[in-house]
Enzyme design. Structure first.
Site: not given
Ligand SMILES: *Cc1c(COP(=O)(O)O)cnc(C)c1O
Length: 423
Positions: A60, A62, A206, A232, A235, A241
């Protein structure tokens, strides 16, 4: 950079959960034995997969490097910083946020950072080749913001910059958005920037589909022109991902706050490690060769399809994909895409601009070459694939013939080991 390796061992998985293990094995064989032409898909390298399948998923973290809410961030801070440094190096950006879980959340983060709810945005419509998150009505972006949409020219199918300018002056958007999921040509970012400046709008680019081409200099970079660039990582960039936001320094604070704590909790450090590895791969000379080959293959495949009496929207392609109008062959794209999958060739049905057919069986299919190029296929193989596509249209109702093609496809694929998958 050797990206052909034996598979990750799934021995523990097989012992604990044979059902999932069996499905992973089946999918592995499927990805090995099919010609994968889905324009948004690729084969991540073994190195990327190893990074993404590590104990980093146990963390974790954050916050951001050196500004976390938990102790024990010694090593993960360095992982995230490496991803940031490499992204800035590859794309030449002032600032990068590598935490968005994927492309859609990255776009939502930019809107959250730089707009108020209800502000007007101007983006490319989905049927013209844009993305859901550019304000299409079924997306939250089309509900929470006042979305106006531009399209392409009815005859050329090119982005109609006159229409973009007219709509921008008429609606005075706070943000202008460009970038696409099904557009086969170079996007003129300077022209979009000029229109944004005329009406005092921010510019979001984008580049989800073309990030790998941009990284390699095979598509002009939006970074000098845009307030923010989203992408992304899975691709053409060939990572795991994930998503990233590159931005001008002045937007850094707002964008970082929008990602965390605005929209997300803890970052996926295992994915960020995979992104760092993919960016390191993108820094190598081999990646430039790869990106150039993606475009050469798209051109070769497009020309071979045109020779078989298919037509391409805009008449061709400059990037990694093409939208093929298949109606001249007496069928819709939905029916053809299904038959192609039966024959071992995987793509997706796609509307063409101003399509008169229903979305469930539109006029086109979308085809891209990133994945087949990762296997080392070249223009000669593209012509072979075009021949099979032609064959499938001629025998679309002949299940035995389609199965026979699938066998040929499988033998053909054996000659081209896919990154990350055993031959
Ligand atoms: C793929 C894509 C996205 C969204 O990516 P997800 O990771 O599926 O959320 C956003 N914008 C464009 C232009 C895309 O092609």
């Amino acid at each position: 950079m050797n990206i052909h390796h034996p598979p990750l061992s799934i021995a523990a998985l097989a012992a604990t959960d044979p059902e999932i293990a069996r499905l992973v094995e089946a999918e592995t064989a499927y990805q090995r034995d099919q010609v994968r032409l889905i324009a948004s898909e690729n084969y991540a390298s073994r190195a990327v997969m190893e990074a993404a399948a590590t104990v980093l998923m146990n963390k974790y973290a954050e916050g951001y490097p050196h500004k976390r809410y938990y102790e024990g961030q010694l090593f993960v801070d360095q992982v995230e910083e490496l991803a940031q440094t490499r992204a800035k190096d590859v794309f030449g950006a002032d600032h990068v946020n590598v935490q968005p879980h994927s492309g859609s959340p990255a776009n939502l983060a930019v809107y959250t950072a730089l707009l108020n709810p209800g502000d007007t945005i101007l983006g490319m419509s989905l049927p013209a080749g844009g993305h859901l998150t550019h304000g299409w009505k079924v997306s939250a972006t089309g509900r929470f913001w006042n979305a106006v949409q531009y399209g392409v020219h009815p005859e050329t199918h090119l982005i109609d910059m006159d229409e973009v300018r007219r709509l921008a002056h008429e609606h005075k958007p706070k943000m202008l958005i460009c970038g696409a999921s099904a557009y086969p040509r170079i996007i003129d970012f300077a022209a979009f920037k000029a229109i944004a400046d005329e009406v005092g709008a921010l510019l979001l680019v984008d580049m989800a589909h073309i990030a790998g081409l941009v990284a390699a200099g095979e598509h002009p970079s939006p970074v000098p022109f845009a307030d923010a660039v989203t992408t992304t990582t899975h691709k053409t960039l060939r990572g795991p991902r994930g998503g990233m936001i590159l931005s001008k320094k002045k937007h850094q604070k707002a964008i970082d706050r929008a990602v965390f704590p605005g929209l997300q909790g803890g970052p996926h450090l295992h994915a960020i490690a995979g992104i760092a590895v993919a960016l390191r791969e993108a820094q190598q000379a081999e990646f430039k060769t790869y990106a150039k080959a993606i475009r050469e293959n798209a051109k070769a495949l497009g020309e071979a399809l045109v020779a078989c009496d298919f037509s391409l929207t805009t008449g061709g392609t400059d990037n990694h994909l093409m939208v093929v109008d298949v109606t001249r062959r007496g069928m819709g794209g939905g029916r053809l895409a299904k038959a192609l999958a039966q024959a071992g060739i995987v793509c997706n049905m796609n509307s063409i601009p101003f399509d008169t057919r229903p979305p469930a069986d539109p006029s086109g299919i979308r085809i891209g070459t990133p994945a087949v190029t990762s296997r080392g296929m070249g223009p000669a193989e593209m012509r072979t694939i075009a021949g099979w596509i032609d064959d499938v249209t001629r025998h679309i109702d002949d299940d035995r013939r389609l199965a026979a093609i699938a066998e040929d496809v499988k033998v053909f694929c054996r000659r081209f080991p896919a990154p990350g998958i055993p031959a």
